[in-house]
Design a protein around this motif. Sequence first.
Motif, PDB file in Angstrom:
ATOM      1  N   THR A  13       0.764  -1.145  -0.137  1.00  6.50           N
ATOM      2  CA  THR A  13       0.137  -0.076  -0.049  1.00  6.50           C
ATOM      3  C   THR A  13       0.741   1.155   0.090  1.00  6.50           C
ATOM      4  O   THR A  13       0.478   2.180  -0.759  1.00  6.50           O
ATOM      5  CB  THR A  13      -0.779  -0.026   1.168  1.00  6.50           C
ATOM      6  N   GLU A  14       1.884   1.194   0.626  1.00  5.33           N
ATOM      7  CA  GLU A  14       2.908   2.390   0.906  1.00  5.33           C
ATOM      8  C   GLU A  14       3.552   2.707  -0.556  1.00  5.33           C
ATOM      9  O   GLU A  14       3.598   3.694  -1.030  1.00  5.33           O
ATOM     10  CB  GLU A  14       3.854   1.923   1.875  1.00  5.33           C
ATOM     11  N   ASP A  15       3.935   1.491  -1.335  1.00  4.77           N
ATOM     12  CA  ASP A  15       4.785   1.768  -2.469  1.00  4.77           C
ATOM     13  C   ASP A  15       3.850   1.820  -3.536  1.00  4.77           C
ATOM     14  O   ASP A  15       4.304   2.219  -4.867  1.00  4.77           O
ATOM     15  CB  ASP A  15       5.729   0.643  -2.635  1.00  4.77           C
ATOM     16  N   GLY A  16       2.395   1.874  -3.520  1.00  9.53           N
ATOM     17  CA  GLY A  16       1.383   1.839  -4.547  1.00  9.53           C
ATOM     18  C   GLY A  16       1.106   0.718  -5.265  1.00  9.53           C
ATOM     19  O   GLY A  16       0.488   0.805  -6.362  1.00  9.53           O
ATOM     20  N   SER A  17       1.777  -0.493  -4.920  1.00 15.25           N
ATOM     21  CA  SER A  17       1.494  -1.673  -5.605  1.00 15.25           C
ATOM     22  C   SER A  17       0.092  -1.854  -5.677  1.00 15.25           C
ATOM     23  O   SER A  17      -0.422  -2.683  -6.493  1.00 15.25           O
ATOM     24  CB  SER A  17       2.423  -2.646  -5.099  1.00 15.25           C
ATOM     25  N   VAL A  18      -0.605  -1.626  -4.334  1.00 17.81           N
ATOM     26  CA  VAL A  18      -2.100  -1.972  -4.413  1.00 17.81           C
ATOM     27  C   VAL A  18      -2.601  -0.615  -3.815  1.00 17.81           C
ATOM     28  O   VAL A  18      -1.902   0.357  -3.353  1.00 17.81           O
ATOM     29  CB  VAL A  18      -2.368  -2.965  -3.336  1.00 17.81           C
ATOM     30  N   GLY A  19      -4.044  -0.502  -3.846  1.00 18.81           N
ATOM     31  CA  GLY A  19      -4.469   0.875  -3.470  1.00 18.81           C
ATOM     32  C   GLY A  19      -5.052   0.975  -2.269  1.00 18.81           C
ATOM     33  O   GLY A  19      -5.236   1.995  -1.732  1.00 18.81           O
ATOM     34  N   ALA A  20      -5.455  -0.156  -1.533  1.00 12.34           N
ATOM     35  CA  ALA A  20      -5.838  -0.098  -0.124  1.00 12.34           C
ATOM     36  C   ALA A  20      -5.639  -1.569   0.246  1.00 12.34           C
ATOM     37  O   ALA A  20      -5.039  -2.413  -0.377  1.00 12.34           O
ATOM     38  CB  ALA A  20      -7.440  -0.070  -0.298  1.00 12.34           C
TER      39      ALA A  20
ATOM     40  N   ASN B  92       8.346   1.769  10.723  1.00 12.14           N
ATOM     41  CA  ASN B  92       8.795   1.349   9.137  1.00 12.14           C
ATOM     42  C   ASN B  92       8.592   2.773   8.537  1.00 12.14           C
ATOM     43  O   ASN B  92       8.826   2.745   7.326  1.00 12.14           O
ATOM     44  CB  ASN B  92       7.839   0.476   8.641  1.00 12.14           C
ATOM     45  N   GLY B  93       8.189   3.876   9.257  1.00 14.62           N
ATOM     46  CA  GLY B  93       8.182   5.056   8.532  1.00 14.62           C
ATOM     47  C   GLY B  93       7.152   5.218   7.257  1.00 14.62           C
ATOM     48  O   GLY B  93       6.954   5.890   6.356  1.00 14.62           O
ATOM     49  N   THR B  94       6.116   4.353   7.533  1.00 15.60           N
ATOM     50  CA  THR B  94       5.008   4.291   6.369  1.00 15.60           C
ATOM     51  C   THR B  94       4.027   5.252   6.660  1.00 15.60           C
ATOM     52  O   THR B  94       3.835   5.915   7.879  1.00 15.60           O
ATOM     53  CB  THR B  94       4.336   2.974   6.189  1.00 15.60           C
ATOM     54  N   HIS B  95       3.084   5.378   5.873  1.00 15.78           N
ATOM     55  CA  HIS B  95       1.998   6.507   5.983  1.00 15.78           C
ATOM     56  C   HIS B  95       0.457   5.948   5.747  1.00 15.78           C
ATOM     57  O   HIS B  95      -0.435   6.588   5.137  1.00 15.78           O
ATOM     58  CB  HIS B  95       2.290   7.846   5.033  1.00 15.78           C
ATOM     59  N   ILE B  96       0.357   4.968   6.288  1.00 18.90           N
ATOM     60  CA  ILE B  96      -1.047   4.533   6.246  1.00 18.90           C
ATOM     61  C   ILE B  96      -2.045   4.839   7.185  1.00 18.90           C
ATOM     62  O   ILE B  96      -1.788   5.000   8.127  1.00 18.90           O
ATOM     63  CB  ILE B  96      -0.929   2.816   6.332  1.00 18.90           C
ATOM     64  N   VAL B  97      -3.289   5.106   6.649  1.00 15.18           N
ATOM     65  CA  VAL B  97      -4.283   5.677   7.464  1.00 15.18           C
ATOM     66  C   VAL B  97      -5.503   4.594   7.279  1.00 15.18           C
ATOM     67  O   VAL B  97      -5.696   3.988   6.217  1.00 15.18           O
ATOM     68  CB  VAL B  97      -4.628   7.088   7.204  1.00 15.18           C
ATOM     69  N   SER B  98      -6.422   4.479   8.366  1.00 13.05           N
ATOM     70  CA  SER B  98      -7.766   4.016   8.252  1.00 13.05           C
ATOM     71  C   SER B  98      -8.728   4.806   7.703  1.00 13.05           C
ATOM     72  O   SER B  98      -8.603   6.104   7.622  1.00 13.05           O
ATOM     73  CB  SER B  98      -8.119   3.526   9.619  1.00 13.05           C
TER      74      SER B  98
ATOM     75  N   LYS C  86      -2.904   4.484   1.936  1.00 14.12           N
ATOM     76  CA  LYS C  86      -1.929   5.631   2.167  1.00 14.12           C
ATOM     77  C   LYS C  86      -2.503   6.777   2.184  1.00 14.12           C
ATOM     78  O   LYS C  86      -3.304   7.312   1.669  1.00 14.12           O
ATOM     79  CB  LYS C  86      -1.039   5.490   0.951  1.00 14.12           C
ATOM     80  N   LYS C  87      -2.076   7.591   3.290  1.00 15.93           N
ATOM     81  CA  LYS C  87      -2.390   8.898   3.495  1.00 15.93           C
ATOM     82  C   LYS C  87      -2.577   9.848   2.113  1.00 15.93           C
ATOM     83  O   LYS C  87      -1.289   9.807   1.390  1.00 15.93           O
ATOM     84  CB  LYS C  87      -1.515   9.582   4.638  1.00 15.93           C
ATOM     85  N   GLY C  88      -3.608  10.540   1.823  1.00 17.43           N
ATOM     86  CA  GLY C  88      -3.736  11.313   0.793  1.00 17.43           C
ATOM     87  C   GLY C  88      -4.883  10.492  -0.361  1.00 17.43           C
ATOM     88  O   GLY C  88      -5.264  11.381  -1.183  1.00 17.43           O
ATOM     89  N   ASN C  89      -4.869   9.201   0.123  1.00 13.62           N
ATOM     90  CA  ASN C  89      -6.100   8.661  -0.933  1.00 13.62           C
ATOM     91  C   ASN C  89      -7.230   8.417  -0.570  1.00 13.62           C
ATOM     92  O   ASN C  89      -8.218   7.566  -0.828  1.00 13.62           O
ATOM     93  CB  ASN C  89      -5.234   7.159  -1.482  1.00 13.62           C
ATOM     94  N   GLU C  90      -7.491   8.881   0.793  1.00 11.42           N
ATOM     95  CA  GLU C  90      -8.907   8.695   1.433  1.00 11.42           C
ATOM     96  C   GLU C  90     -10.057   9.340   0.412  1.00 11.42           C
ATOM     97  O   GLU C  90     -11.028   8.789   0.626  1.00 11.42           O
ATOM     98  CB  GLU C  90      -8.914   9.444   2.793  1.00 11.42           C
ATOM     99  N   LYS C  91      -9.704  10.219  -0.332  1.00  6.90           N
ATOM    100  CA  LYS C  91     -10.792  10.814  -1.206  1.00  6.90           C
ATOM    101  C   LYS C  91     -10.822  10.143  -2.417  1.00  6.90           C
ATOM    102  O   LYS C  91     -11.682  10.591  -3.395  1.00  6.90           O
ATOM    103  CB  LYS C  91     -10.287  12.298  -1.402  1.00  6.90           C
ATOM    104  N   ASP C  92     -10.128   8.998  -2.738  1.00  7.10           N
ATOM    105  CA  ASP C  92     -10.273   8.365  -3.977  1.00  7.10           C
ATOM    106  C   ASP C  92     -11.686   7.866  -4.165  1.00  7.10           C
ATOM    107  O   ASP C  92     -12.176   7.184  -3.212  1.00  7.10           O
ATOM    108  CB  ASP C  92      -9.295   7.041  -3.740  1.00  7.10           C
ATOM    109  N   PRO C  93     -12.425   8.145  -5.174  1.00 10.12           N
ATOM    110  CA  PRO C  93     -13.723   7.569  -5.129  1.00 10.12           C
ATOM    111  C   PRO C  93     -14.104   6.330  -5.447  1.00 10.12           C
ATOM    112  O   PRO C  93     -14.901   6.046  -4.653  1.00 10.12           O
ATOM    113  CB  PRO C  93     -14.360   8.364  -6.619  1.00 10.12           C
ATOM    114  N   ARG C  94     -13.009   5.326  -5.607  1.00 13.02           N
ATOM    115  CA  ARG C  94     -13.267   3.982  -5.680  1.00 13.02           C
ATOM    116  C   ARG C  94     -13.122   3.486  -4.117  1.00 13.02           C
ATOM    117  O   ARG C  94     -13.948   2.637  -3.678  1.00 13.02           O
ATOM    118  CB  ARG C  94     -11.978   3.411  -6.424  1.00 13.02           C
ATOM    119  N   VAL C  95     -12.302   4.066  -3.388  1.00 10.57           N
ATOM    120  CA  VAL C  95     -12.204   4.014  -1.727  1.00 10.57           C
ATOM    121  C   VAL C  95     -13.411   4.359  -1.246  1.00 10.57           C
ATOM    122  O   VAL C  95     -13.864   3.477  -0.372  1.00 10.57           O
ATOM    123  CB  VAL C  95     -10.955   4.640  -1.337  1.00 10.57           C
TER     124      VAL C  95
END
Length: 277
Positions: free
Chosen positions: A83-90, A106-112, A240-249
Motif C-alpha cells: 500500500t505504501e509503495d502503490g502496488s495496491v490501492g488499499a 517502518n516510516g510508512t503513512h497508512i491511515v484507516s 496510504k495517506k492522501g488517498n482517502e478521497k479516492d472515489p473508488r475507496v
Amino acid sequence: MRNTAKITTAVAAAGALTFALSACGSGKDSSSASDYSGPLVVAASPTPHAEILDYVKDHLAKKAGLDLEVKEFTDYVTPNTATEDGSVGANYFQNKPYLDDFNKKNGTHIVSVVTVHLEPLGLYSHKVKSADALKSGATVAVPNDSVNEARALKLLAANGLITLKAGVGNEATPADITENPKKLTFKELEAAQTPRSLDDVDAAVINGNYAISSGLKPAKDALVLESATNNPYGNFLAVKKGNEKDPRVKKLAKLLTSPEVKKFIEDKYAGSVIPSF
C-alpha cells in the motif's frame, strides 16, 4: 514479495478506464496513486477479509460501478508495504494498534478509512478443555509481533491466568508479567504459525483470521475469547495517506459497511467475526 495467493476480479461498469499496477515490491512511484482510474486493488488476508471483499465483488460492486480486485496475502507486513509503495490501492487486514506500531517502526503513512469487523482473539488447545485445566509449567504460544503479543497477554490477564504490570500498553511482553501462578512459559511465534503449534504446545493464543482459516471456530472452540465490548482491535479498510478521497475507496467503504455485508458476516461466521458498524 512473498505470500501472494490469488487475485480475484470484479467487473466494472461499462466505460471504466484501466491503468497498470506494477507488481508488489517494484518500487512504483507513489505519486501515481493520484490516478484514480481503473480497478481498485485491495490487499487482504484470505480469511475473513478476502472472503468479505469477494462477497462485495460478487454481489455489490458492479451495481455500485466499482471495479474491484482482491489480492490475498498470508502475512501482516506485505499488505502495508504494498500500500505504501502503490502496488495496491488499499488494504484490509489490520487493527489500529497494529497499524500505529507499524507506521512508527517502518516510516510508512497508512491511515484507516472505515472499521468493518472484529475478530476476537482466542486461547485454544488440543490438550485441555478449559483454561483452568492448564498445568503448572504449561507452554503457551503467543504471536511475536509487539501489538498482538501484548493483546494476547492482556487476554490471559483478563481471564486470571497472569497479572500484568499496571498501565502496561500495546508493547507488553512476558517481562511485564508480575504474577504467573501457573508458571506458564511463552513461545513467541509469527502469528500465522500459532495454529500449527497446537500439537507442540499446551495452548496457543491465535488471531481470529488465522483461527478461522485453520478450521477452528472461535465462538465454539476457544477456551477463552476476547470481549467485543469497547474493543480497540476492529479491522478496517486502509489506504496510504492522501488517498482517502479516492472515489473508488469511498465506494468500497460504503459497501463494506452496508446492511448486506453486515448480514453476510453474521450469517457466515456465526459470532466468530463480529460486524463493527
